[in-house]
Design an enzyme around this catalytic site. Structure first.
Site, mmCIF file in Angstrom:
data_model
loop_
_atom_site.group_PDB
_atom_site.id
_atom_site.type_symbol
_atom_site.label_atom_id
_atom_site.label_comp_id
_atom_site.label_asym_id
_atom_site.label_seq_id
_atom_site.Cartn_x
_atom_site.Cartn_y
_atom_site.Cartn_z
ATOM 1 N N HIS A 3 32.442 37.387 36.233
ATOM 2 C CA HIS A 3 32.752 37.579 34.810
ATOM 3 C C HIS A 3 34.021 36.850 34.405
ATOM 4 C CE1 HIS A 3 30.312 41.558 35.113
ATOM 5 N NE2 HIS A 3 29.539 40.481 35.091
ATOM 6 N N TYR B 25 43.435 41.149 25.181
ATOM 7 C CA TYR B 25 43.436 40.471 26.482
ATOM 8 C C TYR B 25 44.857 40.153 26.935
ATOM 9 C CZ TYR B 25 38.431 40.386 26.803
ATOM 10 O OH TYR B 25 37.128 40.788 26.930
ATOM 11 N N GLN C 21 33.103 41.555 39.717
ATOM 12 C CA GLN C 21 32.967 41.627 38.258
ATOM 13 C C GLN C 21 34.357 41.731 37.627
ATOM 14 O OE1 GLN C 21 29.424 44.376 37.095
ATOM 15 N NE2 GLN C 21 30.299 45.176 38.970
#
Ligand code: BV8
Ligand code: ZN
Length: 254
Positions: free
Chosen positions: A127, A71, A109
């Protein structure tokens, strides 16, 4: 330069007369910003990993070092790219609709924050986002600096063994309550629903178009390739969204 995509008149007319427009976007909208889509997001050192297996609480529990590195890498990738004409066209369309006191909801999303950077205001991040993180133990919030962490997994400043995680919704996790409510409100009140740049496989987002259509809303799609929604859409444009959206919005706002 390839030929310009044809913009169906039905799509232009429906958007011009829409009283409440609901837009759903996916990774395809950010592809022309240079961000790889979710399904082909992994290249280079990440090529051997499957995003579906990394984007889960189990993966974070099992290997917080690997998951936070992935990430952190994606935040860095986002920082190297900018919104594309597709993002800007959607911000322009929202401006045009709200100036005429019409409803406009953008359900995304995507976790890259590019819609907000392009000026979209009513953005529902279904999300979550990779731009803010939280301690998985005490929930203290952190805004990612944009620079890579200096150690992995990143640690909480307030509790001894807290590890930071991105504020994204992983597979198997519930979507934020507020996001679900705003999505349901938009689906219940929109007269036009347009799905852009999503493969339409992730639930519950991929059932929104069907739900809007079942209520009588017009359903449109802009995507590079056909999806499960294509068969029931009133019209589809199979072309890059960075090309099709500006053309569509130019005609709607003319
Ligand atoms: C939930 C954040 C209730 C992280 C994402 C078993 C156990 C638990 C759950 C499930 C289960 N089985 C099924 C489920 C439900 C599961 C699900 O849907 N699984 C699917 C895959 C079968 N959903 C969930 O778990 C959701 N939560 O259901 O909670 C619950 C709870 C417990 C138990 C049961 C139920 C949570 C889902 C959210 C997951 N998090 N992202 C991260 O980003 O790392 S989803 C992830 O996929 C991204 O957000 C991405 O946006 C999203 C969808 O992908 P797309 O956006 O569509 O991207 P993709 O690459 O797929 O497609 C791109 C498209 O663009 C392509 O069609 C391409 O042709 C097109 N394109 C490319 N370039 C362009 C273009 N189009 C136009 N122009 C271009 N230039
Ligand atoms: Zn903490």
């Amino acid at each position: 330069m390839g030929s310009l995509p044809a913009i169906p008149d039905s799509m232009v007319e429906s958007l011009r007369s829409s009283e409440h427009l609901c837009v759903l976007t996916g990774a395809g909208v950010s592809a022309e910003s240079g961000l790889r889509t979710f399904r082909d997001a992994l290249t280079g050192m990440w090529a051997k990993y499957d995003p579906m297996s990394l984007a889960t609480p189990e993966a974070f529990e099992r290997d917080p070092d690997l998951v936070t590195r992935w990430y952190d890498f994606r935040v860095g990738e986002g920082g190297k790219h900018t919104p594309n004409p597709g993002h800007h066209a959607l911000a322009r369309l929202e401006e045009w609709m709200t100036a005429r006191d019409r409803g406009f909801t953008l359900l995304t999303q995507n976790v890259d924050g590019f819609h907000q950077d392009a000026g979209s205001r009513e953005v529902v991040e279904l999300h979550g986002t990779i731009r803010t993180w939280r301690c998985a133990r005490c929930s203290t919030g952190y805004t990612h600096s944009g620079r890579p962490f200096d150690a992995y997994p990143p640690r909480c400043e307030r509790c001894p063994d807290g590890v930071l995680r991105p504020n994204v919704v992983w597979f198997g996790e519930m979507l934020p309550e507020e996001a679900i409510e705003r999505a349901h409100d938009a689906i219940a009140s929109c007269d036009v629903f347009i799905s852009i740049g999503t493969s339409g496989v992730v639930q519950p987002a991929s059932s929104f178009g069907e739900a809007a259509g079942a209520r009588g809303a017009k359903v449109f799609e802009i995507n590079l390739e056909p999806t499960p929604l294509t068969a029931r859409a009133d019209a589809s444009i199979h072309a890059p969204s960075g090309l099709a959206l500006p053309l569509l919005v130019d005609r709607v706002t003319a």
